[in-house]
Design an enzyme around this catalytic site. Structure first.
Site, PDB file in Angstrom:
ATOM      1  N   SER A  66       0.867  -1.172   0.000  1.00 26.96           N
ATOM      2  CA  SER A  66       0.000   0.000   0.000  1.00 26.96           C
ATOM      3  C   SER A  66       0.905   1.224   0.000  1.00 26.96           C
ATOM      4  CB  SER A  66      -0.870   0.002   1.263  1.00 26.96           C
ATOM      5  OG  SER A  66      -1.287   1.321   1.548  1.00 26.96           O
ATOM      6  N   HIS A 103      -1.683  -2.013  -4.048  1.00 28.51           N
ATOM      7  CA  HIS A 103      -2.938  -1.798  -3.320  1.00 28.51           C
ATOM      8  C   HIS A 103      -3.101  -0.286  -3.173  1.00 28.51           C
ATOM      9  CE1 HIS A 103      -5.943  -2.736  -0.117  1.00 28.51           C
ATOM     10  NE2 HIS A 103      -5.460  -1.654   0.478  1.00 28.51           N
ATOM     11  N   ASP A 111      -5.257   2.894  -1.993  1.00 28.94           N
ATOM     12  CA  ASP A 111      -6.278   3.223  -0.992  1.00 28.94           C
ATOM     13  C   ASP A 111      -7.024   4.499  -1.358  1.00 28.94           C
ATOM     14  OD1 ASP A 111      -5.948   1.178   1.144  1.00 28.94           O
ATOM     15  OD2 ASP A 111      -3.894   1.951   1.169  1.00 28.94           O
ATOM     16  N   MET A 134      -9.925   7.053  -0.311  1.00 29.26           N
ATOM     17  CA  MET A 134     -10.702   7.469   0.869  1.00 29.26           C
ATOM     18  C   MET A 134     -11.463   8.743   0.544  1.00 29.26           C
ATOM     19  SD  MET A 134      -8.010   6.867   3.945  1.00 29.26           S
ATOM     20  CE  MET A 134      -6.908   5.442   3.989  1.00 29.26           C
ATOM     21  N   HIS A 190      -8.724  -0.204  -3.235  1.00 27.46           N
ATOM     22  CA  HIS A 190      -9.406  -0.376  -1.941  1.00 27.46           C
ATOM     23  C   HIS A 190     -10.293   0.846  -1.729  1.00 27.46           C
ATOM     24  CE1 HIS A 190      -9.061  -0.993   2.702  1.00 27.46           C
ATOM     25  NE2 HIS A 190     -10.282  -1.144   2.249  1.00 27.46           N
ATOM     26  N   MET A 221     -12.507   2.870   0.106  1.00 30.31           N
ATOM     27  CA  MET A 221     -13.050   3.217   1.431  1.00 30.31           C
ATOM     28  C   MET A 221     -13.946   4.438   1.254  1.00 30.31           C
ATOM     29  SD  MET A 221      -9.611   2.476   3.596  1.00 30.31           S
ATOM     30  CE  MET A 221      -8.552   2.597   2.174  1.00 30.31           C
ATOM     31  N   MET A 273     -10.060  -6.589   7.012  1.00 32.17           N
ATOM     32  CA  MET A 273      -9.313  -5.468   7.601  1.00 32.17           C
ATOM     33  C   MET A 273      -8.807  -5.875   8.980  1.00 32.17           C
ATOM     34  SD  MET A 273      -9.152  -3.075   5.413  1.00 32.17           S
ATOM     35  CE  MET A 273      -8.302  -1.901   6.465  1.00 32.17           C
ATOM     36  N   ASP A 287      -5.272  -6.569   5.426  1.00 31.20           N
ATOM     37  CA  ASP A 287      -4.802  -5.189   5.282  1.00 31.20           C
ATOM     38  C   ASP A 287      -4.838  -4.487   6.630  1.00 31.20           C
ATOM     39  OD1 ASP A 287      -4.201  -2.635   4.383  1.00 31.20           O
ATOM     40  OD2 ASP A 287      -6.164  -2.308   3.436  1.00 31.20           O
TER      41      ASP A 287
END
Ligand code: DX5
Ligand code: ZN
Length: 231
Positions: free
Chosen positions: A14, A39, A41, A43, A73, A75, A144, A178
């Protein structure tokens, strides 16, 4: 759901805590250090109390590394909103959170139809049973092992019961973990049966990321070999 081959070990750094002002260089460094995938992320400041980046960044990154597998990912609230944009940007896997989704089967189908692999993510407080009715519709489960939102948090070992349950019941499933995963925590993750390993600060903060990636891989490959001998 994945095919009928035993899942193999994949290490996906990540880049959340890397130097995002030179994202492509940081990503290349991970690949040259032995990463199998990246990966990424995303958000939105609503699903988690933090902001990162979205599909425009992924779209810029894609031509710089045409062959690298991008695991998004997501979120975010309303994860159905970004499926087309992420597919268009060149994402390979769209991992959404079940807590943010109203119609899980519809979203799984939408992701699959857009040509991406389907990942379902579970926050620490979400029981694994939530996703069992949809097991035909996803390729990867993301467990998670921290509350999503920030890198560098402590690994929650009690999440390993979810991984063990999934590995026992779905031997061919890709199971991703993760949060707080690194050299000090990889052995329990590997023993529990996870095969897709996300690791942020333990890799990007290391003086030699390739050494950390090799160590993580070694632990997971040993555990896979051991479990196959026991069958
Ligand atoms: C946390 C993110 C993780 C994070 C992992 O919300 O989903 O991917 O970057 O970082 P570490 O490995 O430092 O916990
Ligand atoms: Zn993540």
């Amino acid at each position: 759901m994945s095919g009928h081959t035993h899942p193999c070990c994949k290490i996906g750094p990540s880049i959340l805590c890397a130097d995002l002002s030179c994202l492509a260089d940081e990503c290349r460094k991970m690949i040259h250090s032995g990463a199998d995938y990246l990966h990424l992320d995303v958000m939105d400041g609503h699903f988690v109390p933090n902001l990162t980046f979205g599909h425009p960044i992924v779209k810029c990154l894609r031509p710089k590394m045409p062959d690298i597998y991008f695991d998004m990912h997501m979120m975010v609230q309303n994860p159905e909103k970004w499926v087309e944009s992420m597919a268009d940007a060149g994402a390979n896997q769209y991992t959404f959170h079940v807590e943010a989704c109203e119609d899980i089967p519809a979203l799984c189908r939408k992701i699959q139809e857009s040509g991406m692999r389907v990942g379902v993510g579970l926050k620490p407080g979400t029981p694994v049973e939530t996703i069992l009715p949809y097991s035909d519709l996803f390729d990867v489960v993301l467990i998670m092992t921290v509350e999503p939102g920030f890198g560098g948090q402590s690994f929650m070992e009690d999440m390993m019961s979810k991984v063990q349950y999934l590995r026992t019941n779905f031997p061919y499933l890709d199971i991703e973990v993760d949060g707080g995963v690194g050299p000090n925590t990889i052995d329990v993750v590997a023993e529990a049966g996870a095969n897709m390993i996300v690791s942020g600060t333990a890799i990007t903060g290391a003086s030699d990321p390739s050494q950390v990636i090799a160590l993580l891989r070694n632990s997971v490959e040993n555990a896979i070999q051991k479990s196959q001998l026991e069958r």
